[in-house]
Design a protein around this motif. Sequence first.
Motif, short mmCIF file in Angstrom:
data_model
loop_
_atom_site.label_atom_id
_atom_site.label_comp_id
_atom_site.label_asym_id
_atom_site.label_seq_id
_atom_site.Cartn_x
_atom_site.Cartn_y
_atom_site.Cartn_z
N THR A 1 2.16 14.88 -40.82
CA THR A 1 3.03 13.30 -40.63
C THR A 1 1.73 12.90 -39.43
O THR A 1 0.36 13.41 -39.59
N ASP B 1 7.86 7.30 -40.52
CA ASP B 1 7.65 9.03 -41.03
C ASP B 1 9.10 9.56 -40.20
O ASP B 1 8.93 10.79 -40.66
N SER C 1 5.82 20.41 -38.39
CA SER C 1 4.62 19.60 -38.92
C SER C 1 3.82 19.76 -38.00
O SER C 1 3.59 19.86 -36.40
#
Length: 277
Positions: A162, A168, A188
């Motif tokens: 991301t 996102d 992430s």
Amino acid sequence: MKKILFPTDFSEAATNAFVHALEFAKVVKAELILLHTFEIPVYDSQFFPENYAAIYSSIELAKFEMFKDEIPKLRAIAAERKLEDIIIKHRLMDGDLIYNLKNAVEEDNVDFVIMGTNGASDWTKFFTGSNTNSVISGVEVPVLCVPVDAKYKKIKTIGFTTRYREKDKKELKKILKIAKKTDAKVKSLYVRTSNSDVSDATIKEWEKEFADENVEFLVLPSDDVKETILDFVLYKDIDILTTITHKRSFFESLFDSSFSKKISKEVQIPVLVMHED
């Protein structure tokens, strides 16, 4: 019920990806649509005035017979994995792969595309080279790319790259839904370069918003984005790497240059490409 389009040329890469497609269909409760395309050679009718139509008919028949012979092999794979209850439909189409794939996605309201790739195969062109922009931009559904040596294993950890953009979040929420169905954790990753413009406040805001979800946010400082992502995949035991179309340059690099060799030798995991709305 969701629908997964599975383009296949019945190669080793495609057969390997078929196992991933079956298991993914089980997770998301989807049916599989097998797509096989072929291109008929162009003949000048003036040189074949009498058997012009027969040439085309024989090619179509041969392709149909091959398609018909290969389907039982795939169904046998499903039976071996005790996934014979998954609905499998078929599409045999003549013409360009990319053109037919886009049409199939639209006509069948497909939710995902899953296909295998092999570095020495024309199928890699689906993701790289001149077809990249048209395919990734044209197929408005997630695409799961499965390297030929990426053998299926239970998904325990999903990587998500991301840039902490607001858009996102929607894609992360989709991944979290899939992760819940497999009891997987989402990790992430944001690679903070010297030119990064994401504030600490934004990162903390995300952590607060997703505090109740099974997701871990990692921020790694580096100007070598590709190597950092590779290390992330290797050392965080990522089973599937998810990227969004704005990271197309990274996705292309999975199949190009020296980084491709590292991915193919050291990683060999499926890559799920999400699409921005």
